[in-house]
Design an enzyme around this catalytic site. Structure first.
Site, short mmCIF file in Angstrom:
data_model
loop_
_atom_site.label_atom_id
_atom_site.label_comp_id
_atom_site.label_asym_id
_atom_site.label_seq_id
_atom_site.Cartn_x
_atom_site.Cartn_y
_atom_site.Cartn_z
N ARG A 15 5.65 1.00 7.75
CA ARG A 15 5.81 1.69 6.48
C ARG A 15 7.30 1.66 6.14
O ARG A 15 8.16 1.82 7.02
CB ARG A 15 5.34 3.15 6.58
CG ARG A 15 3.83 3.33 6.56
CD ARG A 15 3.24 2.95 5.19
NE ARG A 15 1.80 3.16 5.11
CZ ARG A 15 0.87 2.23 5.38
NH1 ARG A 15 1.22 1.01 5.74
NH2 ARG A 15 -0.41 2.52 5.24
N GLU B 70 8.32 1.74 -2.36
CA GLU B 70 7.29 0.84 -2.86
C GLU B 70 6.65 1.36 -4.14
O GLU B 70 6.42 2.56 -4.21
CB GLU B 70 6.21 0.71 -1.78
CG GLU B 70 6.02 -0.71 -1.35
CD GLU B 70 5.16 -0.82 -0.11
OE1 GLU B 70 3.95 -0.91 -0.27
OE2 GLU B 70 5.72 -0.80 1.00
N HIS C 203 3.68 -6.24 1.05
CA HIS C 203 2.72 -5.37 1.76
C HIS C 203 1.36 -6.08 1.94
O HIS C 203 0.31 -5.59 1.50
CB HIS C 203 2.55 -4.03 1.03
CG HIS C 203 2.08 -2.94 1.95
ND1 HIS C 203 2.40 -1.61 1.78
CD2 HIS C 203 1.30 -2.98 3.06
CE1 HIS C 203 1.83 -0.88 2.74
NE2 HIS C 203 1.15 -1.70 3.53
C1 DGY Z 1 -2.77 -0.14 6.18
O1 DGY Z 1 -3.99 -0.30 6.31
O2 DGY Z 1 -2.20 0.91 6.50
C2 DGY Z 1 -1.96 -1.27 5.64
O3 DGY Z 1 -0.63 -0.96 5.50
C3 DGY Z 1 -2.48 -1.76 4.29
O4 DGY Z 1 -3.44 -2.70 4.44
#
Ligand code: DGY
Length: 328
Positions: A241, A270, A294
């Site tokens: 993240r 983001e 992402h």
């Molecule tokens: C998640 O599933 O947390 C990813 O970052 C997005 O596909």
């Protein structure tokens, strides 16, 4: 009638399982784009189950707009930092996420692709050739580094970390070191991984790859102090993240050549790739930075399996079974 709202169509056949149940009324946001907050507040009214994506912030306002009958939020995402868990707990709303083997493997593959692309300067080299700069073989052209014998420092020791360590240790002759909130003996045994404090790991690793959830304790886990500890040649890889890395500190570290480069799939603000537009999208200007939007788990296999997991969580809830992926 149990009412379900899905904030955007998700891939795979698993939704059919819900659609064929007569006791369920499923409303799906019809546009293939992020639902606006206003529209979300309107559409959740009276629902029992919400299936949001990570792009929707599910906070007290959304829970209030839904009403007290809302009892399950089945997040179509492994990360669940988009849902206010405290608010959900207060209201007795269950929250589940969608972890699955496929998505861990996809993220691991993406992180490894990043590691190789950085060390062999693949993206820079591609831009070089496309722009017509290649004029002939040169022993000093775009010299990279081998991964063989190098040390990869993995932050976290969960599913994705294991999928990375397995491939790198078994297939590429890489030494694995890791850090986590507590030691993971199985991880150490399986990949001959050595446990380090965060500081030791940053000092020793040739590549630092981040695989921890976004929590108050992991926000800006990598900032100015941490970049100073890293080797000047080290690469930072972030597929977890964005806010785990202090992006401004990263930009400064790159400008000062404190590290060798970075590959990011996630961003602090983001979908913007720059929290502060005054910085003029500095990340984009760095040749030793690779940026993807992402998509680390964006493979057919992973995305379809995530839908299957979302549906499994809902079926478990409807059948009054314990929820397989309960996070609150
Ligand atoms: C998640 O599933 O947390 C990813 O970052 C997005 O596909």
């Amino acid at each position: 009638m149990t009412k379900i709202f899905l904030t955007r169509m998700i891939p795979g056949p698993a939704l059919k399982e819900l659609k064929k149940r007569k006791s369920l009324q499923i409303d799906i946001y019809e546009k293939d784009q992020k639902i606006s907050h206003q529209e979300l507040l309107k559409r959740v009214k009276g629902i029992d189950i919400l299936i949001p994506l990570l792009t929707e912030k599910i906070d007290a306002q959304v829970m209030d707009a839904a009403g007290p009958q809302l009892k399950l939020i089945s997040n179509y995402s492994v990360g669940f930092d988009n849902v206010d868990l405290e608010e959900a707990k207060k209201r007795g709303i269950n929250v589940t996420n969608a972890p699955c083997c496929e998505s861990s493997e996809s993220v691991a593959e993406h992180a490894i692709a990043f590691i190789f692309a950085l060390s062999h300067r693949i993206v820079e080299a591609d831009a070089f050739v496309r722009s017509g700069k290649y004029k002939g073989w040169d022993p000093n052209l775009l010299t990279g580094t081998d991964l063989l014998g190098k040390t990869v420092g993995i932050v976290g020791s969960g599913r994705i970390s294991s999928a990375i360590a397995r491939r790198l240790h078994d297939g590429f002759g890489v030494k694995i070191i890791y850090t986590d909130i507590k030691r993971n003996k199985d991880f150490e045994k399986a990949y001959k991984a050595k446990y380090k404090t965060k500081e030791q790991l940053l000092k020793e690793a040739d590549v630092v790859s981040l695989h921890v959830p976004l929590l108050p304790s992991t926000r800006h886990l990598i900032s100015t102090k941490e970049f100073k500890l890293m080797k000047k040649t080290a690469f930072l890889v972030n597929t977890s993240r964005g806010p785990i890395v202090d992006e401004l500190a990263l930009i400064k570290a790159l400008q000062k050549k404190q590290i060798g480069g970075a590959a990011l799939d996630v961003y602090e603000c983001e979908p913007s790739i720059d929290c502060n537009p005054r910085d003029n999208y500095e990340l984009r200007k760095q040749p030793n930075v690779i940026l993807t939007p992402h998509i680390a788990s964006s493979t057919i296999e992973a995305r379809q399996m995530m839908t299957t997991v979302v549906v499994k969580n809902i079926l478990a809830y409807l059948n009054k079974k314990s929820l397989p992926n309960k996070v609150a």
